[in-house]
Motif scaffolding. Structure first.
Motif, mmCIF file in Angstrom:
data_model
loop_
_atom_site.group_PDB
_atom_site.id
_atom_site.type_symbol
_atom_site.label_atom_id
_atom_site.label_comp_id
_atom_site.label_asym_id
_atom_site.label_seq_id
_atom_site.Cartn_x
_atom_site.Cartn_y
_atom_site.Cartn_z
ATOM 1 N N VAL A 92 0.852 -1.198 0.000
ATOM 2 C CA VAL A 92 0.000 0.000 0.000
ATOM 3 C C VAL A 92 0.885 1.245 0.000
ATOM 4 C CG1 VAL A 92 -1.635 1.343 1.395
ATOM 5 C CG2 VAL A 92 -2.011 -1.109 1.041
ATOM 6 N N GLY B 21 2.327 2.032 -3.247
ATOM 7 C CA GLY B 21 1.357 2.386 -4.271
ATOM 8 C C GLY B 21 0.956 1.230 -5.169
ATOM 9 N N LYS B 22 1.326 0.012 -4.802
ATOM 10 C CA LYS B 22 1.000 -1.150 -5.617
ATOM 11 C C LYS B 22 -0.383 -1.712 -5.311
ATOM 12 C CE LYS B 22 5.808 -2.377 -6.247
ATOM 13 N NZ LYS B 22 6.851 -3.381 -6.036
ATOM 14 N N ARG C 35 -4.194 -0.350 -3.886
ATOM 15 C CA ARG C 35 -4.986 0.844 -3.582
ATOM 16 C C ARG C 35 -6.001 0.527 -2.479
ATOM 17 N NH1 ARG C 35 -5.032 0.358 -9.187
ATOM 18 N NH2 ARG C 35 -7.116 -0.506 -9.029
ATOM 19 N N ILE D 277 -9.197 -3.073 1.801
ATOM 20 C CA ILE D 277 -8.888 -3.350 0.404
ATOM 21 C C ILE D 277 -10.170 -3.854 -0.249
ATOM 22 C CG2 ILE D 277 -7.450 -4.665 -1.186
ATOM 23 C CD1 ILE D 277 -5.842 -2.803 0.690
ATOM 24 N N GLU E 2 -9.941 -4.964 -5.955
ATOM 25 C CA GLU E 2 -8.481 -4.814 -5.843
ATOM 26 C C GLU E 2 -7.847 -6.157 -5.474
ATOM 27 O OE1 GLU E 2 -4.896 -2.438 -5.940
ATOM 28 O OE2 GLU E 2 -6.870 -2.334 -6.846
#
Length: 64
Positions: free
Chosen positions: A35, A38-39, A41, A51, A55
């Motif tokens: 997270v 940035g891998k 979201r 999550i 995702e």
């Protein structure tokens, strides 16, 4: 507007970081690192970061 009766339960739409880690077979810290990088979201702003199911499916490579 009248309330509608549900005949089936709602499927889970979001999961905690712990639940995602269990599904993937990784440690919770791995989810936090992804997270932060940035891998992954997260959904934030409702008291607990979670999550989304979409995702999680993307991470697992599951097609909708």
């Amino acid at each position: 507007m009248p309330a509608t009766k549900r005949t089936t339960p709602l499927a889970r739409r979001a999961f905690t970081y712990d639940e995602v880690a269990q599904q993937i077979g990784r440690h919770r810290a791995w989810v936090y690192r992804q997270v932060k990088a940035g891998k992954i979201r997260p959904i934030i702003g409702y008291g607990t970061a979670m999550i989304s199911a979409d995702e999680l499916n993307r991470i697992l490579g599951v097609k909708p």
